[in-house]
Structures are given as structure tokens and as C-alpha cells.
Motif scaffolding. Sequence first.
Motif, short mmCIF file in Angstrom:
data_model
loop_
_atom_site.label_atom_id
_atom_site.label_comp_id
_atom_site.label_asym_id
_atom_site.label_seq_id
_atom_site.Cartn_x
_atom_site.Cartn_y
_atom_site.Cartn_z
N ASP A 11 110.00 50.87 43.47
CA ASP A 11 109.40 49.63 42.95
C ASP A 11 108.02 49.41 43.56
OD1 ASP A 11 111.69 48.80 41.40
OD2 ASP A 11 112.68 48.28 43.27
N VAL A 47 112.84 44.72 50.21
CA VAL A 47 113.97 44.03 50.83
C VAL A 47 115.18 44.04 49.89
CG1 VAL A 47 114.68 41.75 51.68
CG2 VAL A 47 112.41 42.63 52.22
N ARG A 49 118.61 43.16 47.76
CA ARG A 49 118.90 42.02 46.88
C ARG A 49 119.53 40.87 47.66
NH1 ARG A 49 122.73 43.63 42.20
NH2 ARG A 49 121.30 45.40 42.25
N SER A 116 116.57 49.79 46.03
CA SER A 116 117.16 49.29 44.79
C SER A 116 118.46 50.00 44.40
CB SER A 116 116.16 49.46 43.64
OG SER A 116 116.77 49.10 42.43
N LYS A 117 119.40 49.20 43.90
CA LYS A 117 120.63 49.78 43.36
C LYS A 117 120.44 50.21 41.91
CE LYS A 117 123.71 47.51 46.54
NZ LYS A 117 124.83 46.69 46.85
N ASN A 118 119.27 49.90 41.36
CA ASN A 118 118.98 50.24 39.96
C ASN A 118 118.03 51.44 39.85
OD1 ASN A 118 120.41 47.95 38.69
ND2 ASN A 118 118.88 46.71 39.75
C1 BG6 Z 1 113.26 47.14 46.28
C2 BG6 Z 1 112.36 46.03 45.82
O1 BG6 Z 1 112.75 48.38 45.87
O2 BG6 Z 1 114.57 46.97 45.78
C3 BG6 Z 1 112.96 44.68 46.20
O3 BG6 Z 1 111.07 46.17 46.39
C4 BG6 Z 1 114.38 44.58 45.64
O4 BG6 Z 1 112.14 43.65 45.72
C5 BG6 Z 1 115.21 45.75 46.15
O5 BG6 Z 1 114.97 43.36 46.04
C6 BG6 Z 1 116.65 45.74 45.61
O6 BG6 Z 1 116.61 45.99 44.24
P1 BG6 Z 1 117.86 45.87 43.27
O7 BG6 Z 1 117.38 46.57 42.00
O8 BG6 Z 1 119.00 46.59 43.91
O9 BG6 Z 1 118.14 44.42 43.09
#
Ligand code: BG6
Length: 220
Positions: A11, A47, A49, A116-118
Motif C-alpha cells: 500500500d 499499521v 487494521r 495488509s490481509k488483502n
Molecule cells: C498497510 C496499510 O499496508 O496495511 C495500512 O498501510 C493498513 O494502512 C494495513 O491498515 C492493514 O491492511 P488491511 O488490508 O489488512 O486492512
Amino acid sequence: MSKTGFIFDLDGVIVDTAKYHYLAWKKLANELGFEFTKEQNELFKGVSRKKCLEILLDIGNIKATQEQFDTWMVEKNEDYLEFIEKMDSSEILPDVPRVLKFLKERNIPMALGSASKNAKPILEKVKLLHYFDSIVDGNSVTKAKPDPEVFLMAAENLKVHPSACVVFEDAVAGIEAANIANMTSIGIGDESILSEAKFNFKDFTEMDADFLEGLLNESV
Ligand code: BG6
Ligand code: MG
């Protein structure tokens, strides 16, 4: 020492998803009755979620029950997923494919190191998944940046010593994690915010082949 492993945050480094995270958190804040600014969103970069929601509730001075907390976590992610549903390659940040291709052509091991989990579905949507030898994301780690776990795990998967790894990051927490891991940290974004990085670039358009060659040949 020449650099032989390259680790990318997702991200804000590969794709411009920070704006979607911001919109989803802002929607929740507004529903809860307070404002959430772009300046405050800086604290959310890199950071997890869960930690983001904790900070958001602090900003709004809101005490949540565990049940409310869990519901808002889900709600934010559902909104975020809606924002990214239609993402495609046009949302890759400038010159990212050039750098990935440059490294791939030289058979340099590459990993994703994201909170990120996405991460995986996003890389699939923008058709960059095939560049990475390892994906370490929010599903793989137990400790969030600035803990170096995410990058150390990526180095281990790539079978490259941490001190021979380069990390591209747009978040203060990510630069800190890379520095703690004894990796070469490269800040992508605002130099005044990412001042702890070893090198700084506004974006990948400013990073030329000579610099990348320099990393590979131990001359920078
Ligand atoms: C990070 C972002 O890469 O992923 C954060 O910079 C975000 O802003 C974090 O909170 C968790 O992401 P997700 O997709 O698991 O909610
Ligand atoms: Mg980031």
C-alpha cells in the motif's frame, strides 16, 4: 555489501490504496460522529487494521465494547473491499513495473512485505503477483511494523541475509522496521516524513537504472 534480496511494501509503494483505506476509515469516523483528516491518516500507514481502529477510537474519544470493536473492524474492511473491487493495473504507481522487470530480468529474489490481509487479491487484481517469490502479509505475521518480523520472514523465505536486503517503504513504521532488521531502507514518498530512510525517492520515476545497478553491485 551487494544487495541480493528486494522487499516491497504494497500500500503506497506498489499501488495507491492508501486513499481507499483513508476513505473507509473516514466513513466509519463520520458514522461515529467525528472527523478524520488526511494528516491523521499518516499515522495509519503501515499499521495493522486492529491498531488503526484503536487509534481511530482514540481520536474520536470513543470507548468500545469488544463486540462493537469487532463489528467496526468488519465494517471498515467491507467498505475497503468495495473500494478496491474494481481496481486494475491502471492503479499501479508510476514506474513500479519498470523496477520489477529490471530486477526480474536479473533473477533477483523479490518478496512482498505488507501489513495488509488483502495483499494477495490486490496483487492479483493489478496482475503483479507473478513477480514475487514470497508474499509475507498481515495473515503471516503476529507482530506489526515497526516490529521487523514481516521483513525478517521475507528475507528468510528468499534465503537472503537481512543485511543484503533492500526494503521499499512509504510508512514511517515500515522504515523503522527495515532499519531494525539491518536492511537498506528506501523511503518512497515525502522525504521530510521518511527522514530515517537510508535513501529517499519521491516515487519510482526518480529511481534510475544506475541506482538499482549500484545496489546490486555494492557501489551505493
Ligand atoms: C498497510 C496499510 O499496508 O496495511 C495500512 O498501510 C493498513 O494502512 C494495513 O491498515 C492493514 O491492511 P488491511 O488490508 O489488512 O486492512
Ligand atoms: Mg505502505
